[in-house]
Enzyme design. Structure first.
Site, short mmCIF file in Angstrom:
data_model
loop_
_atom_site.label_atom_id
_atom_site.label_comp_id
_atom_site.label_asym_id
_atom_site.label_seq_id
_atom_site.Cartn_x
_atom_site.Cartn_y
_atom_site.Cartn_z
N GLY A 278 36.65 51.98 47.79
CA GLY A 278 35.49 51.41 47.75
C GLY A 278 35.66 49.68 48.31
N GLN B 232 34.48 41.15 49.99
CA GLN B 232 35.95 41.47 50.11
C GLN B 232 36.38 41.34 51.59
OE1 GLN B 232 35.90 45.22 47.76
NE2 GLN B 232 37.35 44.33 46.86
N CYS C 32 41.60 46.88 42.04
CA CYS C 32 40.46 46.08 43.11
C CYS C 32 41.43 45.78 44.37
CB CYS C 32 39.84 45.10 42.36
SG CYS C 32 38.82 44.12 43.54
N LEU C 33 40.99 46.00 45.55
CA LEU C 33 41.75 45.76 46.73
C LEU C 33 41.89 43.93 46.98
CD1 LEU C 33 40.28 48.23 49.28
CD2 LEU C 33 42.51 48.30 48.15
N HIS D 264 31.26 49.06 40.27
CA HIS D 264 32.32 48.50 40.60
C HIS D 264 31.89 47.32 41.70
CE1 HIS D 264 36.82 46.94 41.00
NE2 HIS D 264 36.42 46.51 42.05
N GLU D 265 31.67 48.18 43.09
CA GLU D 265 31.19 47.65 44.11
C GLU D 265 29.84 46.86 44.15
OE1 GLU D 265 33.52 47.41 46.42
OE2 GLU D 265 34.40 48.97 45.37
N HIS E 221 30.42 43.49 42.79
CA HIS E 221 31.00 42.59 43.97
C HIS E 221 29.92 41.79 44.68
CE1 HIS E 221 35.37 42.76 44.25
NE2 HIS E 221 35.42 44.30 44.34
ZN ZN Z 1 36.92 45.42 43.90
#
Ligand code: ZN
Length: 188
Positions: free
Chosen positions: A45, A50, A107-108, A149-150, A153
Site C-alpha cells: 500500500g 508518502q 511502512c515504506l 493503515h493507508e 496516512h
Molecule cells: Zn505506511
C-alpha cells in the site's frame, strides 16, 4: 516514473490530505506512478502523503498470503480480491468493526522497522475509483489492516502512533520513537 518516498519526519506525512475534487489526467498519472513506486519498493500500500502530496488518495496491492489471510465482500458476497488489485481509492470513508487484533506492520516511510499494531479485524470502505465511480466493499484480515493503515496516512496518522508505549520502547530506535504522536489516535 518511480517517485521518491517521504520518510520519517517529512511534513507531508503529518498533513491531512485534501479532498480530490476531480479525477483528471493528473490524478490518473499520479495513481499510476504511485502503483509503480509501491511495486518497486515491494509494498502492499502507498498513500499520497508518502510521495509528498497530501491528498485523499491511496493505492493498494494486497496479495493472498497463507499465513495472513484476507477476505473481501462486494454487496455481501465473498469475492476473490486479487483480480481487483491494484486498487486506487480516492476520498475514502471507512467504518471499522469486529474484534481488535494485534498485527505486525511495516511502512515504506520507515524502512526496516516493524511494529505490533492493534486494529479492528474488519472494515467497510466507500471510495471513488479512477473511473469516477463509487466502490463499496467490506474487508477482513490483512486487507482490512492495509486499508486502515493507508486511511490513517490520509489523516496524517502513522503506525508508530498506534503502537503501545511498551512496544515503542522495545521496537523503535530513539529517533523514530520521538516522532510518534499517540495523542493523534486518541478518540479517533
Ligand atoms: Zn505506511
Amino acid at each position: 516514473m518511480i517517485l521518491e518516498i517521504t520518510e520519517h519526519d517529512h511534513p507531508a506525512l503529518r498533513t491531512k490530505g485534501r479532498r480530490v475534487e476531480k479525477v483528471d489526467a493528473k490524478i490518473r498519472q499520479l495513481a499510476e506512478e504511485m502503483i509503480e513506486t509501491m511495486r518497486a519498493a515491494e509494498g502492499i500500500g502507498l498513500a499520497a502523503q508518502q510521495v509528498g502530496l497530501p491528498l485523499q488518495l491511496f493505492v493498494l496491492e494486497v496479495p493472498h498470503m497463507k499465513d495472513r489471510p484476507s477476505a473481501m465482500r462486494l454487496d455481501g458476497m465473498a469475492v476473490d480480491f486479487e483480480p481487483l488489485m491494484p486498487m486506487v481509492l480516492i476520498n475514502p470513508r471507512i467504518e471499522t468493526f469486529g474484534r481488535t487484533r494485534i498485527g505486525n506492520e511495516g511502512c515504506l516511510s520507515f524502512p526496516g522497522l516493524r511494529g505490533d499494531v492493534p486494529r479492528p479485524f474488519s472494515v467497510r470502505v466507500k471510495a471513488q475509483t479512477l473511473s469516477g465511480d463509487e466502490i463499496e466493499f467490506e474487508a477482513d484480515g490483512l486487507l482490512a489492516r492495509a486499508v486502515q493503515h493507508e486511511f490513517d496516512h490520509l489523516q496524517g496518522i502513522l503506525f508508530i502512533d498506534r503502537m503501545s508505549e511498551a512496544d515503542r520502547l522495545e521496537e523503535l530506535p530513539e529517533d523514530v520513537r520521538q516522532l510518534s504522536r499517540p495523542a493523534l489516535v486518541a478518540g479517533h
